[in-house]
Design a protein around this motif. Structure first.
Motif, PDB file in Angstrom:
ATOM      1  N   GLU A  21       0.546  -1.088   0.029  1.00  0.00           N
ATOM      2  CA  GLU A  21      -0.168   0.365   0.288  1.00  0.00           C
ATOM      3  C   GLU A  21       1.079   1.285   0.027  1.00  0.00           C
ATOM      4  O   GLU A  21       1.564   0.996   0.341  1.00  0.00           O
ATOM      5  CB  GLU A  21      -0.796   0.062   1.091  1.00  0.00           C
ATOM      6  CG  GLU A  21      -2.216  -1.172   1.211  1.00  0.00           C
ATOM      7  CD  GLU A  21      -2.705  -0.968   2.283  1.00  0.00           C
ATOM      8  OE1 GLU A  21      -3.172  -0.080   3.222  1.00  0.00           O
ATOM      9  OE2 GLU A  21      -3.671  -1.857   2.006  1.00  0.00           O
ATOM     10  N   LEU A  75      -4.258   7.069 -12.331  1.00  0.00           N
ATOM     11  CA  LEU A  75      -5.041   6.898 -12.362  1.00  0.00           C
ATOM     12  C   LEU A  75      -5.496   8.454 -11.904  1.00  0.00           C
ATOM     13  O   LEU A  75      -4.603   9.335 -11.865  1.00  0.00           O
ATOM     14  CB  LEU A  75      -5.012   6.249 -10.640  1.00  0.00           C
ATOM     15  CG  LEU A  75      -4.820   5.136  -9.972  1.00  0.00           C
ATOM     16  CD1 LEU A  75      -4.681   4.771  -8.970  1.00  0.00           C
ATOM     17  CD2 LEU A  75      -6.791   4.376 -10.656  1.00  0.00           C
ATOM     18  N   TYR A 126     -11.303  11.213  -6.905  1.00  0.00           N
ATOM     19  CA  TYR A 126     -11.063  11.207  -5.575  1.00  0.00           C
ATOM     20  C   TYR A 126     -10.887  12.158  -4.723  1.00  0.00           C
ATOM     21  O   TYR A 126     -11.729  11.716  -3.733  1.00  0.00           O
ATOM     22  CB  TYR A 126     -10.004   9.957  -5.733  1.00  0.00           C
ATOM     23  CG  TYR A 126     -10.521   8.746  -6.361  1.00  0.00           C
ATOM     24  CD1 TYR A 126     -11.008   7.777  -6.177  1.00  0.00           C
ATOM     25  CD2 TYR A 126      -9.520   8.606  -7.464  1.00  0.00           C
ATOM     26  CE1 TYR A 126     -10.783   6.707  -6.658  1.00  0.00           C
ATOM     27  CE2 TYR A 126      -9.250   7.838  -8.527  1.00  0.00           C
ATOM     28  CZ  TYR A 126      -9.838   6.578  -8.078  1.00  0.00           C
ATOM     29  OH  TYR A 126     -10.302   5.536  -8.375  1.00  0.00           O
ATOM     30  N   TYR A 149      -3.456   4.086  -1.268  1.00  0.00           N
ATOM     31  CA  TYR A 149      -3.479   3.358  -2.983  1.00  0.00           C
ATOM     32  C   TYR A 149      -3.240   2.094  -2.535  1.00  0.00           C
ATOM     33  O   TYR A 149      -1.640   1.295  -2.056  1.00  0.00           O
ATOM     34  CB  TYR A 149      -3.399   3.876  -4.098  1.00  0.00           C
ATOM     35  CG  TYR A 149      -2.187   4.252  -4.603  1.00  0.00           C
ATOM     36  CD1 TYR A 149      -1.559   3.985  -5.645  1.00  0.00           C
ATOM     37  CD2 TYR A 149      -1.526   5.683  -3.582  1.00  0.00           C
ATOM     38  CE1 TYR A 149      -0.197   3.869  -5.555  1.00  0.00           C
ATOM     39  CE2 TYR A 149      -0.569   6.329  -4.271  1.00  0.00           C
ATOM     40  CZ  TYR A 149       0.375   4.778  -4.745  1.00  0.00           C
ATOM     41  OH  TYR A 149       1.520   5.692  -5.053  1.00  0.00           O
ATOM     42  N   GLU A 156      -5.467  -0.186  -6.964  1.00  0.00           N
ATOM     43  CA  GLU A 156      -6.754   1.453  -6.851  1.00  0.00           C
ATOM     44  C   GLU A 156      -6.174   1.456  -5.529  1.00  0.00           C
ATOM     45  O   GLU A 156      -6.046   1.555  -4.703  1.00  0.00           O
ATOM     46  CB  GLU A 156      -8.094   0.349  -6.315  1.00  0.00           C
ATOM     47  CG  GLU A 156      -8.696  -0.497  -4.829  1.00  0.00           C
ATOM     48  CD  GLU A 156      -9.410  -1.171  -4.538  1.00  0.00           C
ATOM     49  OE1 GLU A 156     -10.616  -0.991  -5.158  1.00  0.00           O
ATOM     50  OE2 GLU A 156      -9.140  -2.483  -4.027  1.00  0.00           O
ATOM     51  N   VAL A 157      -7.306   2.906  -5.451  1.00  0.00           N
ATOM     52  CA  VAL A 157      -7.427   3.751  -4.220  1.00  0.00           C
ATOM     53  C   VAL A 157      -8.123   3.142  -3.485  1.00  0.00           C
ATOM     54  O   VAL A 157      -9.807   3.008  -3.691  1.00  0.00           O
ATOM     55  CB  VAL A 157      -7.971   5.531  -4.665  1.00  0.00           C
ATOM     56  CG1 VAL A 157      -8.342   6.420  -3.891  1.00  0.00           C
ATOM     57  CG2 VAL A 157      -7.621   5.819  -5.494  1.00  0.00           C
TER      58      VAL A 157
END
Length: 190
Positions: free
Chosen positions: A5, A35, A40, A55, A59-60
C-alpha cells in the motif's frame, strides 16, 4: 502483484487541489497504472488540508483529510543509515519512524546515506551554495515538489556531502504541503 500500500500527500486549499499532475505521475511510476486522482479528491471546505490518498497496485483504497498546520523546524540531527530504503511512498513508514527516533530533542533528522545527504523524514532538502539551489541526486523519495522544481529549473541535482551541507548558505525543505520552504535560522547536530 505485490500487495503493498502506498499514499500520496496532496495539498488542498480553498477547494483547489495542488500539483495533481505530479502526484498522478508518481502513482503511475509506483504502480504502473494511470489513475485520475481528481475523481477521488473532494476537500470538505475551503480550509488548508493535507489530503492522504491511500492506494495499492490496482485501486484507490481511502481518502482522508486533515487540517494542516505547518511544523516549525529549526534544528536537525544528522543520522547515518546506508540501508534505509524508501524509493516509493509506502504507507508503512516504520523504517523512517524508527530512524526519526534518533532526533532526540531536535525538530527533524537529515539522513546521510552512503556518505551523501539524501532527505529528511518528511521532506526533500536543498542547499544554497551561493549561486544555485542544489538537491541530492539520489534522494530517498523523489517528491512531487522536487520534481516540479527540477522541471522548472529552480533546483539542480548534485551529490551533496556533509561538508557541503554544513557550509551551505541556506537550506530549504520541500514537500507537497510546504512547497519550497527556505530556512534562515537552523542548526545541525551530529
Amino acid at each position: 502483484m505485490d500487495n503493498m500500500e502506498y499514499f500520496e500527500t496532496i495539498k488542498c486549499f480553498d477547494t483547489e487541489v495542488y500539483n495533481l499532475s505530479f502526484h498522478e505521475k508518481r502513482v503511475t511510476n509506483t504502480i504502473g497504472l494511470n489513475l485520475n486522482l481528481q475523481e477521488y479528491i473532494y476537500p470538505p471546505s475551503s480550509r488548508l488540508y493535507r489530503c492522504k490518498l491511500i492506494y495499492n497496485e490496482s485501486e484507490v483504497l481511502d481518502v482522508q483529510y486533515f487540517e494542516y498546520t505547518k511544523k516549525k523546524i529549526n534544528s536537525f540531527k544528522i543520522v547515518f543509515d546506508d540501508k534505509i530504503e524508501y524509493s516509493k511512498k509506502y504507507l508503512d513508514r516504520s523504517n523512517l519512524d524508527t530512524l526519526s527516533l534518533k532526533k532526540e530533542d531536535k525538530d527533524e533528522i537529515i539522513i546521510i546515506k552512503n556518505g551523501l545527504v539524501s532527505d529528511t523524514s518528511i521532506a526533500n532538502i536543498a542547499i544554497f551554495d551561493g549561486t544555485n539551489w542544489l538537491t541530492p541526486k539520489i534522494p530517498l523519495l523523489k517528491g512531487t515538489t522536487r520534481a516540479r522544481l527540477l522541471k522548472e529549473g529552480e533546483i539542480i541535482e548534485k551529490d551533496i556531502d556533509l561538508n557541503m551541507l554544513k557550509f551551505s548558505r541556506k537550506i530549504a525543505l520541500m514537500n507537497a504541503m510546504i512547497g519550497f520552504d527556505i530556512l534562515e535560522d537552523y542548526s545541525f547536530f551530529s
